[in-house]
Scaffold this motif. Sequence first.
Motif, PDB file in Angstrom:
ATOM      1  N   LYS A  42       0.828  -1.220   0.000  1.00  0.00           N
ATOM      2  CA  LYS A  42       0.000   0.000   0.000  1.00  0.00           C
ATOM      3  C   LYS A  42       0.856   1.261   0.000  1.00  0.00           C
ATOM      4  O   LYS A  42       0.631   2.190   0.787  1.00  0.00           O
ATOM      5  N   ARG A  43       1.822   1.319  -0.892  1.00  0.00           N
ATOM      6  CA  ARG A  43       2.736   2.470  -0.920  1.00  0.00           C
ATOM      7  C   ARG A  43       2.047   3.770  -1.333  1.00  0.00           C
ATOM      8  O   ARG A  43       2.378   4.841  -0.819  1.00  0.00           O
ATOM      9  N   VAL A  44       1.119   3.707  -2.269  1.00  0.00           N
ATOM     10  CA  VAL A  44       0.436   4.931  -2.707  1.00  0.00           C
ATOM     11  C   VAL A  44      -0.448   5.472  -1.586  1.00  0.00           C
ATOM     12  O   VAL A  44      -0.479   6.689  -1.326  1.00  0.00           O
ATOM     13  N   TYR A  45      -1.150   4.601  -0.896  1.00  0.00           N
ATOM     14  CA  TYR A  45      -1.977   5.020   0.243  1.00  0.00           C
ATOM     15  C   TYR A  45      -1.093   5.620   1.338  1.00  0.00           C
ATOM     16  O   TYR A  45      -1.425   6.664   1.923  1.00  0.00           O
ATOM     17  N   HIS A  46       0.030   4.984   1.617  1.00  0.00           N
ATOM     18  CA  HIS A  46       0.978   5.464   2.618  1.00  0.00           C
ATOM     19  C   HIS A  46       1.503   6.844   2.236  1.00  0.00           C
ATOM     20  O   HIS A  46       1.593   7.749   3.069  1.00  0.00           O
ATOM     21  N   LEU A  47       1.834   7.018   0.959  1.00  0.00           N
ATOM     22  CA  LEU A  47       2.300   8.316   0.461  1.00  0.00           C
ATOM     23  C   LEU A  47       1.226   9.377   0.655  1.00  0.00           C
ATOM     24  O   LEU A  47       1.509  10.483   1.131  1.00  0.00           O
ATOM     25  N   PHE A  48      -0.007   9.056   0.314  1.00  0.00           N
ATOM     26  CA  PHE A  48      -1.110  10.015   0.432  1.00  0.00           C
ATOM     27  C   PHE A  48      -1.290  10.476   1.874  1.00  0.00           C
ATOM     28  O   PHE A  48      -1.437  11.680   2.147  1.00  0.00           O
ATOM     29  N   GLN A  49      -1.285   9.538   2.822  1.00  0.00           N
ATOM     30  CA  GLN A  49      -1.458   9.883   4.230  1.00  0.00           C
ATOM     31  C   GLN A  49      -0.348  10.820   4.704  1.00  0.00           C
ATOM     32  O   GLN A  49      -0.592  11.776   5.446  1.00  0.00           O
ATOM     33  N   ASN A  50       0.873  10.567   4.278  1.00  0.00           N
ATOM     34  CA  ASN A  50       2.000  11.390   4.723  1.00  0.00           C
ATOM     35  C   ASN A  50       2.041  12.756   4.033  1.00  0.00           C
ATOM     36  O   ASN A  50       2.434  13.760   4.645  1.00  0.00           O
ATOM     37  N   VAL A  51       1.647  12.801   2.775  1.00  0.00           N
ATOM     38  CA  VAL A  51       1.631  14.075   2.047  1.00  0.00           C
ATOM     39  C   VAL A  51       0.665  15.069   2.692  1.00  0.00           C
ATOM     40  O   VAL A  51       0.891  16.288   2.662  1.00  0.00           O
ATOM     41  N   LEU A  52      -0.400  14.565   3.302  1.00  0.00           N
ATOM     42  CA  LEU A  52      -1.362  15.451   3.965  1.00  0.00           C
ATOM     43  C   LEU A  52      -0.692  16.282   5.058  1.00  0.00           C
ATOM     44  O   LEU A  52      -1.050  17.449   5.268  1.00  0.00           O
ATOM     45  N   PHE A  53       0.295  15.708   5.738  1.00  0.00           N
ATOM     46  CA  PHE A  53       1.040  16.462   6.751  1.00  0.00           C
ATOM     47  C   PHE A  53       1.777  17.629   6.104  1.00  0.00           C
ATOM     48  O   PHE A  53       1.816  18.735   6.645  1.00  0.00           O
ATOM     49  N   GLN A  54       2.377  17.375   4.950  1.00  0.00           N
ATOM     50  CA  GLN A  54       3.150  18.413   4.263  1.00  0.00           C
ATOM     51  C   GLN A  54       2.255  19.537   3.774  1.00  0.00           C
ATOM     52  O   GLN A  54       2.637  20.709   3.823  1.00  0.00           O
ATOM     53  N   ILE A  55       1.081  19.209   3.324  1.00  0.00           N
ATOM     54  CA  ILE A  55       0.134  20.231   2.855  1.00  0.00           C
ATOM     55  C   ILE A  55      -0.237  21.172   4.005  1.00  0.00           C
ATOM     56  O   ILE A  55      -0.239  22.405   3.842  1.00  0.00           O
ATOM     57  N   ILE A  56      -0.545  20.597   5.168  1.00  0.00           N
ATOM     58  CA  ILE A  56      -0.881  21.419   6.334  1.00  0.00           C
ATOM     59  C   ILE A  56       0.299  22.293   6.732  1.00  0.00           C
ATOM     60  O   ILE A  56       0.147  23.485   7.048  1.00  0.00           O
ATOM     61  N   LEU A  57       1.505  21.723   6.697  1.00  0.00           N
ATOM     62  CA  LEU A  57       2.702  22.477   7.075  1.00  0.00           C
ATOM     63  C   LEU A  57       2.930  23.654   6.139  1.00  0.00           C
ATOM     64  O   LEU A  57       3.241  24.761   6.595  1.00  0.00           O
ATOM     65  N   VAL A  58       2.781  23.447   4.846  1.00  0.00           N
ATOM     66  CA  VAL A  58       2.988  24.523   3.868  1.00  0.00           C
ATOM     67  C   VAL A  58       2.018  25.677   4.124  1.00  0.00           C
ATOM     68  O   VAL A  58       2.403  26.856   4.076  1.00  0.00           O
ATOM     69  N   ILE A  59       0.778  25.345   4.430  1.00  0.00           N
ATOM     70  CA  ILE A  59      -0.221  26.388   4.695  1.00  0.00           C
ATOM     71  C   ILE A  59       0.132  27.188   5.947  1.00  0.00           C
ATOM     72  O   ILE A  59       0.119  28.424   5.939  1.00  0.00           O
ATOM     73  N   LEU A  60       0.496  26.487   7.020  1.00  0.00           N
ATOM     74  CA  LEU A  60       0.825  27.164   8.274  1.00  0.00           C
ATOM     75  C   LEU A  60       2.126  27.960   8.160  1.00  0.00           C
ATOM     76  O   LEU A  60       2.279  29.012   8.795  1.00  0.00           O
ATOM     77  N   ASN A  61       3.052  27.454   7.348  1.00  0.00           N
ATOM     78  CA  ASN A  61       4.347  28.122   7.215  1.00  0.00           C
ATOM     79  C   ASN A  61       4.256  29.466   6.507  1.00  0.00           C
ATOM     80  O   ASN A  61       5.179  30.274   6.600  1.00  0.00           O
ATOM     81  N   ILE A  62       3.168  29.690   5.783  1.00  0.00           N
ATOM     82  CA  ILE A  62       2.980  30.991   5.132  1.00  0.00           C
ATOM     83  C   ILE A  62       3.079  32.108   6.167  1.00  0.00           C
ATOM     84  O   ILE A  62       3.642  33.174   5.915  1.00  0.00           O
ATOM     85  N   PHE A  63       2.573  31.828   7.358  1.00  0.00           N
ATOM     86  CA  PHE A  63       2.575  32.827   8.420  1.00  0.00           C
ATOM     87  C   PHE A  63       3.851  32.736   9.261  1.00  0.00           C
ATOM     88  O   PHE A  63       4.467  33.752   9.582  1.00  0.00           O
ATOM     89  N   PHE A  64       4.274  31.526   9.613  1.00  0.00           N
ATOM     90  CA  PHE A  64       5.392  31.391  10.544  1.00  0.00           C
ATOM     91  C   PHE A  64       6.732  31.756   9.919  1.00  0.00           C
ATOM     92  O   PHE A  64       7.571  32.367  10.588  1.00  0.00           O
ATOM     93  N   VAL A  65       6.951  31.401   8.656  1.00  0.00           N
ATOM     94  CA  VAL A  65       8.236  31.713   8.023  1.00  0.00           C
ATOM     95  C   VAL A  65       8.486  33.214   8.014  1.00  0.00           C
ATOM     96  O   VAL A  65       9.603  33.681   8.235  1.00  0.00           O
ATOM     97  N   THR A  66       7.439  33.993   7.779  1.00  0.00           N
ATOM     98  CA  THR A  66       7.571  35.457   7.802  1.00  0.00           C
ATOM     99  C   THR A  66       8.034  35.928   9.172  1.00  0.00           C
ATOM    100  O   THR A  66       8.955  36.752   9.284  1.00  0.00           O
ATOM    101  N   PHE A  67       7.424  35.386  10.216  1.00  0.00           N
ATOM    102  CA  PHE A  67       7.815  35.738  11.580  1.00  0.00           C
ATOM    103  C   PHE A  67       9.247  35.292  11.878  1.00  0.00           C
ATOM    104  O   PHE A  67      10.025  36.019  12.499  1.00  0.00           O
ATOM    105  N   GLN A  68       9.602  34.102  11.419  1.00  0.00           N
ATOM    106  CA  GLN A  68      10.936  33.561  11.670  1.00  0.00           C
ATOM    107  C   GLN A  68      12.015  34.413  10.998  1.00  0.00           C
ATOM    108  O   GLN A  68      13.014  34.772  11.623  1.00  0.00           O
ATOM    109  N   VAL A  69      11.801  34.755   9.740  1.00  0.00           N
ATOM    110  CA  VAL A  69      12.763  35.578   8.999  1.00  0.00           C
ATOM    111  C   VAL A  69      12.868  36.965   9.621  1.00  0.00           C
ATOM    112  O   VAL A  69      13.978  37.501   9.785  1.00  0.00           O
TER     113      VAL A  69
END
Length: 278
Positions: A38-65
């Motif tokens: 079930k590699r494709v299913y496993h990939l899909f579940q993990n990619v969801l974490f990255q999507i959430i991180l990218v959205i949240l980082n829009i705000f945090f990266v600005t603060f960090q920089v």
Amino acid sequence: MDLLNQLLGIDPNYIVIGLIALFFSLEQIMLTPFTFNKRVYHLFQNVLFQIILVILNIFFVTFQVFSIDWLNENNIGLLYLITLPVWVKLCISVALYDLTAYWIHRGTHKIPLLWRFHRVHHSDTTMDASTVFRFHPIELILVFGTGNIITAALFGTDVFSMALYYFLLYLFFFFEHANLNYPKWLNSTLGLLFVMPDHHRVHHQQEQFYTDSNYADILIIWDRLFGTFKMMPLEKMKYGLLEFDTEEKQSFLYLIKSPFIQIKRNKSTNKGKRNNQS
């Protein structure tokens, strides 16, 4: 330096997409040390974490920089007390980001509240390249992201060196987590200084004795210096955490809420562990 500027000017998301496409593809067409389904299913579940991180980082990266730039403008940090060539300062700065990450990572294993978030990464019982994405977004932003600001405050590191650190970190992360066969001689050559896949695989071993070791991301010398380096034979490894070893507990929805759930740690043992220490 111009070439490095151009390289670091690439959107990190493009780099991540390129790396997951490369390593995930290699895992499907080459002989691998572990066979997982079930590699494709496993990939899909993990990619969801990255999507959430990218959205949240829009705000945090600005603060960090902004925070790091402010610290630099006010000459805060130990590196402002000495004059060094640009390349020397850059290399030291990258190493310092890695050193801080080592200690923070070590703390996430020892402090119960932080472990609740970090165990999301260790929950993966079928580790492959997509496991790079399986981090709770709150941990990456509030713990490791804040750690970068602390690094700048203590040592005077800048945003450019942080960008280089993350570029190298992406390369090492996919290299370390991928379910691929690597030549053993890497461990006794490059592995004397840098983290190799066999080092990081030990860190994902199911038994806590091994999980609590090999915390470094890029430079394995931190584990060697601070007494947290361990090795074990590849054929004896079993990934993940016993308390997450069901299909339901491997889903994105369960893992994203798991830090807020009381989950007793199942501490497996290994009678032969003393023979595998390095």
